[in-house]
Design a protein around this motif. Structure first.
Motif, short mmCIF file in Angstrom:
data_model
loop_
_atom_site.label_atom_id
_atom_site.label_comp_id
_atom_site.label_asym_id
_atom_site.label_seq_id
_atom_site.Cartn_x
_atom_site.Cartn_y
_atom_site.Cartn_z
N VAL A 211 0.83 -1.19 0.01
CA VAL A 211 -0.13 0.07 -0.13
C VAL A 211 0.74 1.24 -0.02
O VAL A 211 0.72 2.23 -0.75
N PHE A 212 1.79 1.37 0.71
CA PHE A 212 2.60 2.49 0.99
C PHE A 212 3.59 2.63 -0.22
O PHE A 212 3.39 3.82 -0.97
N MET A 213 4.08 1.60 -0.74
CA MET A 213 5.09 1.87 -1.87
C MET A 213 4.24 1.76 -3.02
O MET A 213 4.64 2.72 -3.97
N GLY A 214 3.12 1.41 -3.23
CA GLY A 214 2.32 1.52 -4.35
C GLY A 214 1.70 3.17 -4.71
O GLY A 214 1.77 3.45 -5.39
N VAL A 215 1.25 3.82 -3.34
CA VAL A 215 0.94 5.20 -3.31
C VAL A 215 2.25 6.09 -3.80
O VAL A 215 1.84 6.89 -4.69
N TYR A 216 3.26 5.64 -3.19
CA TYR A 216 4.58 6.62 -3.44
C TYR A 216 4.76 6.46 -4.99
O TYR A 216 4.96 7.40 -5.59
#
Length: 300
Positions: free
Chosen positions: A52-57
């Motif tokens: 989730v974190f890396m995808g948003v970034y």
């Protein structure tokens, strides 16, 4: 290093392929052995959540297509491995594991989409703090995810359950993704920290496997030899114990016989006539010589 879009995409694609297939050896290993012992379920769950974190970034920054696809595939395979941990490790029914898997995927996609729409406007208006939070957060989450696996290694005193090819391919994915950033016009420090952190922490697991696993094999071999020796000497010890018991019983019997003999001998001694016994009115004295009796006339 000068920007090179082709090299950036090529290396990013290789890194994405590595991070797409890196969990396949782990999933196959768990399926083949029907066990996830030694594999931390928290590792694969936290790594799935880190998507989730890396995808948003990656989506908001528009890093490159391969690196945008990678978090989605990584999260999908991580949650599949987590479902295996629930089935093989926690012994949950298969329907519950399937439901858990799809709920995790729905949360992965839903949270990521909502956060992208929440963060993108501020980023486009020149406020990158929100995006940087997700970039740093992905690094922290990935690092935290490996801590439970380190605990499993400490508990078992070796690296078991987790696939070494999985760790190796995962580490190579981080290397290629790092290299892809080097050919980008604007080097992305936060993404580089994330990938480098994966490389270092995966490398620690591999080094521990090279050190601890041979020691564990030697330890099991010594324990097996000790058990075989113990089994081999057990009958001899039993025979020796039985022999000592027989000796004690024989000695006790001999002691009893000697005591009976001495008692009988003492009784015989008491019954023997003495030399000063006087018998009869005729004036004879009983004289005992060599246990024979003889009457001798008494001289007046």
């Amino acid at each position: 290093m000068p920007a090179n879009k082709a090299a950036e995409n090529a290396l990013g694609t290789i890194g994405t392929v590595c991070w797409t297939v890196q969990l396949i050896p782990q999933i196959w290993k768990s399926y083949r052995e029907k066990s996830t012992e030694g594999l931390s379920q928290f590792l694969v769950f936290i790594w799935g959540a880190s998507g989730v974190f890396m995808g948003v970034y990656a989506i908001v920054q528009n890093i490159n297509i391969p690196l945008i696809v990678q978090p989605q595939l990584f999260g999908t395979l991580s949650f599949l491995s987590f479902a295996q941990c629930q089935y093989y490790g926690s012994k949950r029914p298969i329907w519950a594991c399937v439901v858990t898997y799809f709920v995790c995927l729905a949360l992965l996609g839903g949270l990521q989409a909502g956060l992208v729409y929440a963060v993108r406007p501020s980023y486009e208006h020149g406020h990158p703090a929100g995006v940087e939070f997700f970039g740093i957060g992905s690094s922290v989450v990935i690092a935290i995810g490996l801590l439970p696996q380190y605990y499993e290694i400490w508990k078992h005193k070796e690296v078991i359950g987790i696939s070494i090819p999985f760790m190796t391919v995962d580490m190579l994915g981080g290397v290629f993704n790092d290299l892809s950033l080097a050919f980008k016009s604007d080097f992305n420090v936060i993404a580089s920290v994330t990938y480098t952190l994966v490389v270092v922490m995966d490398g620690i697991v591999i080094v521990l496997a090279l050190i601890l696993n041979p020691r564990a094999r030697r330890r099991r071999k010594r324990a097996a030899l000790a058990a075989i020796e113990a089994i081999g000497t057990a009958p001899a010890d039993a025979s020796a114990t039985a022999g000592r018991t027989d000796d004690v019983e024989l000695a006790a019997a001999e002691t009893t016989q000697r005591a009976s003999y001495h008692d009988a001998h003492n009784v015989d001694e008491e019954k023997r006539p003495r030399t000063d016994d006087v018998r009869g009115e005729k004036g004879y004295t009983t004289v005992t010589t060599d246990n024979t009796f003889r009457d001798t006339p008494q001289h007046s």
